[in-house]
Design a protein around this motif. Structure first.
Motif, short mmCIF file in Angstrom:
data_model
loop_
_atom_site.label_atom_id
_atom_site.label_comp_id
_atom_site.label_asym_id
_atom_site.label_seq_id
_atom_site.Cartn_x
_atom_site.Cartn_y
_atom_site.Cartn_z
N ARG A 26 44.22 52.71 44.48
CA ARG A 26 45.00 52.15 43.75
C ARG A 26 44.73 53.14 42.37
N SER A 27 45.31 53.80 41.60
CA SER A 27 45.00 54.74 41.09
C SER A 27 44.79 54.29 39.65
N SER A 28 43.39 54.36 38.24
CA SER A 28 43.43 54.12 37.27
C SER A 28 44.15 54.38 36.28
N SER A 29 44.89 55.37 35.97
CA SER A 29 45.62 55.34 34.84
C SER A 29 46.79 53.85 35.02
N LYS A 30 47.17 53.98 33.72
CA LYS A 30 47.60 52.74 33.29
C LYS A 30 49.39 53.03 33.13
N GLN A 31 49.82 54.49 33.24
CA GLN A 31 50.75 54.64 32.61
C GLN A 31 51.25 55.14 35.80
N LYS A 32 51.90 54.19 36.10
CA LYS A 32 52.55 54.57 37.50
C LYS A 32 53.51 55.08 37.49
N CYS A 33 52.98 56.27 38.63
CA CYS A 33 54.17 57.40 38.38
C CYS A 33 54.93 57.92 40.25
N PRO A 34 55.70 58.12 40.11
CA PRO A 34 55.53 58.36 42.15
C PRO A 34 55.08 59.37 41.77
N VAL A 35 54.35 59.26 43.28
CA VAL A 35 53.74 60.66 44.04
C VAL A 35 54.72 61.33 44.77
N THR A 36 54.71 62.85 43.98
CA THR A 36 55.82 63.62 45.32
C THR A 36 55.07 64.37 46.15
N THR A 37 53.45 64.69 46.22
CA THR A 37 53.09 65.34 47.13
C THR A 37 52.01 64.66 47.14
N VAL A 38 52.27 64.65 49.16
CA VAL A 38 50.70 63.72 50.33
C VAL A 38 50.41 64.93 51.25
N GLN A 39 49.22 66.14 51.11
CA GLN A 39 49.45 67.23 52.03
C GLN A 39 47.76 66.73 52.14
N TYR A 40 47.90 66.84 53.78
CA TYR A 40 46.37 66.57 54.47
C TYR A 40 45.86 68.39 55.19
N ARG A 41 44.81 67.82 54.89
CA ARG A 41 44.65 69.81 55.30
C ARG A 41 42.94 68.54 56.65
N SER A 42 42.60 69.24 57.50
CA SER A 42 41.22 69.11 58.52
C SER A 42 40.22 69.30 58.09
N PHE A 43 40.26 70.61 57.49
CA PHE A 43 38.83 71.58 56.72
C PHE A 43 39.43 71.81 55.12
N SER A 44 38.06 71.24 54.57
CA SER A 44 37.75 71.50 53.15
C SER A 44 35.57 71.76 53.06
N LEU A 45 36.20 73.18 52.25
CA LEU A 45 34.42 73.67 51.79
C LEU A 45 34.72 72.77 51.46
N LEU A 46 35.11 72.46 50.05
CA LEU A 46 34.57 71.19 48.72
C LEU A 46 33.85 70.29 49.77
N ALA A 47 34.00 69.90 50.50
CA ALA A 47 34.25 68.11 50.66
C ALA A 47 33.30 68.38 52.37
N GLY A 48 33.75 69.61 53.12
CA GLY A 48 33.13 69.74 54.41
C GLY A 48 33.52 69.46 55.29
N GLY A 49 34.99 68.84 55.18
CA GLY A 49 35.52 67.98 56.23
C GLY A 49 36.73 67.10 56.00
N PRO A 50 37.88 66.29 56.83
CA PRO A 50 39.32 67.01 56.02
C PRO A 50 39.21 66.02 54.38
N VAL A 51 40.55 66.62 53.97
CA VAL A 51 41.18 66.62 53.01
C VAL A 51 41.94 65.77 52.68
N LEU A 52 42.56 65.38 51.72
CA LEU A 52 43.90 64.65 50.74
C LEU A 52 44.49 65.40 49.66
N LEU A 53 45.44 65.89 49.60
CA LEU A 53 45.58 66.68 48.20
C LEU A 53 47.26 65.46 47.70
N THR A 54 47.05 65.14 46.67
CA THR A 54 48.00 64.36 46.07
C THR A 54 48.53 65.00 44.90
N CYS A 55 50.15 64.62 44.23
CA CYS A 55 50.57 65.07 43.06
C CYS A 55 51.05 63.77 42.86
#
Length: 505
Positions: A363-392
């Motif tokens: 659950r987002s900590s933002s007071k303003q609740k807005c719809p999620v327009t993007t949910v994208q999964y990636r099986s590997f990321s250099l930043l996390a060293g494993g699978p990651v998820l991008l949301t917008c």
């Protein structure tokens, strides 16, 4: 007093003590006599005056008030002004800071300038100066700021740093990645007369492109050496909210605001199945392993799993708000979805029976609740060293999560980026990995008709560059092909542009 002298003879027992407030002192020694010259105080801080002249109350501690007044009177000059006045080898603080943060091969680093293609009709990748010129440019800004503080500003073309563009929207001039250079437009599709709300390349395909519009049409194109429109699929009566290719690219499943899900056979260009719902169908995905499962999120706060062959409902799962976007993991054991309140859910899915069970919720900590327009999964990321998820979300919040597959897809927020608020449902996407030592890049549309690239590993100046002079209306959707050499973007006017990425060594 204008100027006074206090003499303390060291041969006479205890000497007098002088306390100087905000004064410049000059010490000198002459035959065992210390002379302290006190110049006239030049106090400009109103806070000091208000504290020194404030009368003490009857119940106050006089020692505390005296110490506080003394410390405020001795208050140092602000760090900002001190940094502006700091010099080292005739260079300012900011220039020196950038120098010590320079890349290892900064002297030999040459970043080519990528001009627009002939005709000025193609997108332009903003050129960037060398890191050395960037150091001098920042130093010029530093000098200009000092002149502003003193009241005289020299005429310098580099004073454009004071523009009103926010840091998140201004392309970062230092360290722009040459691998994200584009040679221009590969193709343009402008036959659609309504806003293109979603676009995707085919599964494991570099040439097959499809996009859905707000007039209910789906257009399938080929972007090979001779780009052309293959099929135009008509059947929905309202906006196409989402669609997905089957694993063999023979079928497309689409969802719409007209409360229906349609399955299309691409070779014939026909709708072979219509599934009717009770509310708007917001997002849709084929199961990555078992293509007989079709998962659909709707405005009735549900994710419904359909049998692709029969159109019958297999399982349902209820959520707190309408499901606006979703994506599968690579194995098909998890579904990641976002709702209209900005929450992100992890749902476990049985690949054999299609059974759904909610695992986690972020659950987002933002007071303003807005719809999620993007949910994208990636099986590997250099930043996390494993699978990651991008949301917008629609308010311009990009979030980057690491996914713990061993804990049923538990999400941990790694970093986030706040962009300018949006009116339309603008989508974002992961960028291709550059190399094993580069950052994590995101591409997103915007309402100023540009396509922006962001590096989430940078705490500031995350925008590395942008594509412009292509669209004239807000850019809603972006998508990379499988070969990672083409980027497609769509706008509110119905224009789809396929940008061709420059070859990298």
């Amino acid at each position: 007093m204008a100027e006074g002298t206090i003499t303390n003879d060291s041969s006479k027992g205890d000497g007098a003590t002088a306390i100087q407030n905000n004064n410049d002192c000059i010490n000198s020694t002459d035959n065992g006599t210390n002379k302290i010259t006190i110049k006239k105080a030049n106090v400009k801080d109103p806070e000091i005056f208000s504290c020194l002249l404030q009368p003490a109350t009857s119940d106050s501690d006089r020692d505390y008030i005296g110490i506080r007044r003394f410390l405020l009177a001795r208050k140092a000059e602000s760090g900002f002004h001190r940094r502006l006045d700091w010099r080292c080898n005739e260079k300012g603080y900011v220039a020196y800071r950038n120098y010590i943060r320079r890349p290892r091969n900064w002297e030999n680093l040459q970043i080519p300038s990528h001009s627009s293609t002939p005709g000025n009709s193609s997108g332009r990748w903003i050129s960037t100066p060398s890191p050395l010129s960037h150091l001098f440019e920042v130093e010029s800004w530093n000098s200009s700021s000092r002149d502003l503080r003193s009241g005289t500003l020299a005429s310098n073309h580099r004073t454009s740093f004071s523009s009103s563009i926010s840091d998140s929207d201004r392309p970062r001039r230092q360290g722009v990645e040459p691998a994200y250079s584009f040679v221009g437009m590969h193709s343009i599709f402008d036959q659609c007369k309504a806003a293109v709300t979603v676009l995707k390349f085919g599964h494991m395909s570099s040439d097959l492109l499809a996009y859905g519009a707000s007039d209910g049409t789906l257009t399938v194109c080929t972007v090979s050496e001779t780009p052309s429109v293959m099929k135009q699929l008509k059947g929905h009566s309202k906006d196409v909210t989402d669609f997905d290719f089957s694993s063999n690219n023979q079928y497309i499943a689409s969802s719409s605001m007209d409360k229906t899900v349609r399955v299309w056979e691409l070779s014939k260009g026909l709708c072979i199945r219509v599934i009717y719902g009770v509310s708007s169908q917001m997002c849709i995905r084929f199961h990555p392993v078992n293509n007989n499962f079709l998962s659909v999120g709707n405005a009735n706060k549900e994710i419904t799993v359909f049998n692709f062959s029969t159109g019958r409902i297999i399982k349902k799962s209820v959520f707190d708000s309408e499901v606006t976007s979703m994506d599968h993991d690579h194995a098909g054991q998890l579904i990641f979805c976002g709702d209209a309140q900005g929450c992100i859910y992890t749902v476990s899915m049985d690949s054999h029976t299609g059974a759904l069970s909610r695992s986690h919720r972020y659950r987002s900590s933002s007071k303003q609740k807005c719809p999620v327009t993007t949910v994208q999964y990636r099986s590997f990321s250099l930043l996390a060293g494993g699978p990651v998820l991008l949301t917008c979300t629609q308010d311009g919040s990009l979030s980057f999560f690491s996914v713990a597959l061993e804990i049923q897809g538990y999400l941990t927020l790694r970093c986030s980026l706040k962009l300018s608020p949006r009116i339309h449902s603008i989508r974002a996407s992961f960028c291709p990995l550059l190399s094993l030592d580069k950052g994590e890049y995101i591409v997103a549309g915007s309402e100023d008709s540009n396509v922006y690239f962001y590096d989430l590993t940078r705490p500031r100046h995350t925008c590395v560059n942008k594509l412009q002079q292509g669209h004239r209306f807000p850019v809603i959707g972006v998508a990379w092909n499988h070969g990672e050499n083409l980027l497609a973007s769509s706008d509110l006017y119905g224009v789809v542009i396929v940008w061709k990425r420059a070859k990298t060594s």
